[in-house]
Design an enzyme around this catalytic site. Sequence first.
Site, PDB file in Angstrom:
ATOM      1  N   GLU A 166      -7.149   4.393   7.789  1.00 46.19           N
ATOM      2  CA  GLU A 166      -6.964   5.801   7.446  1.00 46.19           C
ATOM      3  C   GLU A 166      -8.162   6.343   6.681  1.00 46.19           C
ATOM      4  O   GLU A 166      -8.523   7.507   6.826  1.00 46.19           O
ATOM      5  CB  GLU A 166      -5.663   5.959   6.645  1.00 46.19           C
ATOM      6  CG  GLU A 166      -4.439   5.729   7.511  1.00 46.19           C
ATOM      7  CD  GLU A 166      -3.193   5.322   6.749  1.00 46.19           C
ATOM      8  OE1 GLU A 166      -2.186   5.028   7.410  1.00 46.19           O
ATOM      9  OE2 GLU A 166      -3.223   5.280   5.500  1.00 46.19           O
ATOM     10  N   GLY A 183       2.601   2.287  10.883  1.00 44.87           N
ATOM     11  CA  GLY A 183       3.578   3.354  10.730  1.00 44.87           C
ATOM     12  C   GLY A 183       4.273   3.778  12.007  1.00 44.87           C
ATOM     13  O   GLY A 183       5.043   4.733  12.007  1.00 44.87           O
ATOM     14  N   SER A 220       3.210  -2.051  10.442  1.00 44.13           N
ATOM     15  CA  SER A 220       4.664  -2.020  10.637  1.00 44.13           C
ATOM     16  C   SER A 220       5.337  -3.360  10.363  1.00 44.13           C
ATOM     17  O   SER A 220       6.287  -3.753  11.039  1.00 44.13           O
ATOM     18  CB  SER A 220       5.014  -1.525  12.054  1.00 44.13           C
ATOM     19  OG  SER A 220       4.633  -0.169  12.210  1.00 44.13           O
ATOM     20  N   GLY A 245       2.985  -1.153   4.320  1.00 42.13           N
ATOM     21  CA  GLY A 245       2.971   0.269   4.018  1.00 42.13           C
ATOM     22  C   GLY A 245       4.356   0.788   3.697  1.00 42.13           C
ATOM     23  O   GLY A 245       4.845   0.677   2.576  1.00 42.13           O
ATOM     24  N   GLY A 246       5.020   1.347   4.704  1.00 41.01           N
ATOM     25  CA  GLY A 246       6.308   2.006   4.483  1.00 41.01           C
ATOM     26  C   GLY A 246       7.340   1.146   3.785  1.00 41.01           C
ATOM     27  O   GLY A 246       8.060   1.609   2.890  1.00 41.01           O
ATOM     28  N   ASN A 298       0.857  -1.189   0.000  1.00 38.79           N
ATOM     29  CA  ASN A 298       0.000   0.000   0.000  1.00 38.79           C
ATOM     30  C   ASN A 298       0.892   1.237   0.000  1.00 38.79           C
ATOM     31  O   ASN A 298       1.469   1.593   1.025  1.00 38.79           O
ATOM     32  CB  ASN A 298      -0.906  -0.018   1.236  1.00 38.79           C
ATOM     33  CG  ASN A 298      -1.800   1.215   1.326  1.00 38.79           C
ATOM     34  OD1 ASN A 298      -1.929   1.978   0.371  1.00 38.79           O
ATOM     35  ND2 ASN A 298      -2.417   1.403   2.477  1.00 38.79           N
ATOM     36  N   TRP A 299       0.995   1.869  -1.161  1.00 40.35           N
ATOM     37  CA  TRP A 299       1.878   3.032  -1.277  1.00 40.35           C
ATOM     38  C   TRP A 299       1.298   4.273  -0.623  1.00 40.35           C
ATOM     39  O   TRP A 299       1.992   5.274  -0.465  1.00 40.35           O
ATOM     40  CB  TRP A 299       2.171   3.320  -2.755  1.00 40.35           C
ATOM     41  CG  TRP A 299       2.927   2.249  -3.465  1.00 40.35           C
ATOM     42  CD1 TRP A 299       3.273   1.018  -2.984  1.00 40.35           C
ATOM     43  CD2 TRP A 299       3.443   2.300  -4.801  1.00 40.35           C
ATOM     44  NE1 TRP A 299       3.958   0.306  -3.930  1.00 40.35           N
ATOM     45  CE2 TRP A 299       4.084   1.061  -5.067  1.00 40.35           C
ATOM     46  CE3 TRP A 299       3.412   3.263  -5.813  1.00 40.35           C
ATOM     47  CZ2 TRP A 299       4.685   0.768  -6.286  1.00 40.35           C
ATOM     48  CZ3 TRP A 299       4.010   2.974  -7.029  1.00 40.35           C
ATOM     49  CH2 TRP A 299       4.649   1.750  -7.266  1.00 40.35           C
ATOM     50  N   LYS A 300       0.024   4.236  -0.287  1.00 38.44           N
ATOM     51  CA  LYS A 300      -0.670   5.374   0.328  1.00 38.44           C
ATOM     52  C   LYS A 300      -0.485   6.628  -0.548  1.00 38.44           C
ATOM     53  O   LYS A 300      -0.438   6.517  -1.769  1.00 38.44           O
ATOM     54  CB  LYS A 300      -0.212   5.569   1.770  1.00 38.44           C
ATOM     55  CG  LYS A 300      -0.355   4.285   2.594  1.00 38.44           C
ATOM     56  CD  LYS A 300      -0.141   4.487   4.068  1.00 38.44           C
ATOM     57  CE  LYS A 300      -0.288   3.164   4.801  1.00 38.44           C
ATOM     58  NZ  LYS A 300      -0.203   3.325   6.265  1.00 38.44           N
ATOM     59  N   HIS A 341      -9.617   0.742   4.818  1.00 37.58           N
ATOM     60  CA  HIS A 341      -8.371   0.957   5.554  1.00 37.58           C
ATOM     61  C   HIS A 341      -8.645   1.935   6.693  1.00 37.58           C
ATOM     62  O   HIS A 341      -9.459   2.851   6.566  1.00 37.58           O
ATOM     63  CB  HIS A 341      -7.294   1.502   4.614  1.00 37.58           C
ATOM     64  CG  HIS A 341      -5.922   1.521   5.225  1.00 37.58           C
ATOM     65  ND1 HIS A 341      -5.524   2.497   6.108  1.00 37.58           N
ATOM     66  CD2 HIS A 341      -4.863   0.682   5.091  1.00 37.58           C
ATOM     67  CE1 HIS A 341      -4.281   2.265   6.483  1.00 37.58           C
ATOM     68  NE2 HIS A 341      -3.862   1.166   5.879  1.00 37.58           N
ATOM     69  N   GLU A 349      -5.186  -4.934  10.471  1.00 38.85           N
ATOM     70  CA  GLU A 349      -4.195  -3.890  10.743  1.00 38.85           C
ATOM     71  C   GLU A 349      -4.538  -3.184  12.045  1.00 38.85           C
ATOM     72  O   GLU A 349      -5.430  -2.331  12.082  1.00 38.85           O
ATOM     73  CB  GLU A 349      -4.180  -2.860   9.608  1.00 38.85           C
ATOM     74  CG  GLU A 349      -3.708  -3.391   8.277  1.00 38.85           C
ATOM     75  CD  GLU A 349      -3.370  -2.250   7.329  1.00 38.85           C
ATOM     76  OE1 GLU A 349      -2.241  -2.224   6.830  1.00 38.85           O
ATOM     77  OE2 GLU A 349      -4.222  -1.374   7.107  1.00 38.85           O
TER      78      GLU A 349
END
Length: 251
Positions: free
Chosen positions: A99, A173, A213, A234-235, A9-11, A97, A167
């Site tokens: 977010e 993150g 994470s 994610g990151g 997920n590049w967000k 998600h 998640e």
Amino acid sequence: MRRPLIAGNWKMNGSLTMAAELAGALVVKMKGAGTPAFDMLICPPFPYLAAAAAMIEGSGIQLGAQTCHAAESGAHTGEVAAKMLADVGCTHVLLGHSERRADNGETDAMVRARAEAAHAAGLVAVVCVGETEKERDAGQTIAVVTGQLKGSLPDGITAADTVVAYEPVWAIGTGRTPTEAEVQEVHAAIRAELASRFGKAVADGVRILYGGSMKPSNAKGLMALPDVDGGLIGGASLKAEDFWACAEAAG
């Protein structure tokens, strides 16, 4: 056996150049891997979907978007329909998600409607669930997660058209992760909820991803858990080497 799915997920990150470089680097790794023991999915921001689709064509890497609207078309400025995503080469779409739930007020009912739209367009719905730190501290994790599942999943799902991603909101993150035992406990509860509603055969086939994470240093342990079938990353998905290391940990 459920085949592991490694999803990135590049967000809201990157540029057209970065998208091409990252997708290109992953294609090179996929081609050099022979027959990988996992499926790989990347979910760039909307503006870069078409470019990423062109880069990964024929590589075996799949393409997903980060959300879709419930309607097929209409006066919904700024929104994107599921069939539009399919039209540019997407096979998957992330839905619900944390977010999106927090920033855009998405409810379980909205996520369910979007999942129904995704299925109608031939997309795999990757439905996200997870508790906040306050909910975990109050001992409400299982109740919150299974409640989100009940409200967010449409009737009649199959292992072919739906993936669940757990998640924990407090781990996304932050560098913090639950213990492996805590992750397994939630994933097992998710699978039990799926079995209760959809039957054991469906529950045994649905892939349940862990997000929050996940990185090369903890991926192997997490993905070795009985009910963890891959990662929603994610990151670490923004760096080809890190994302690939997570993928290899699933093999």
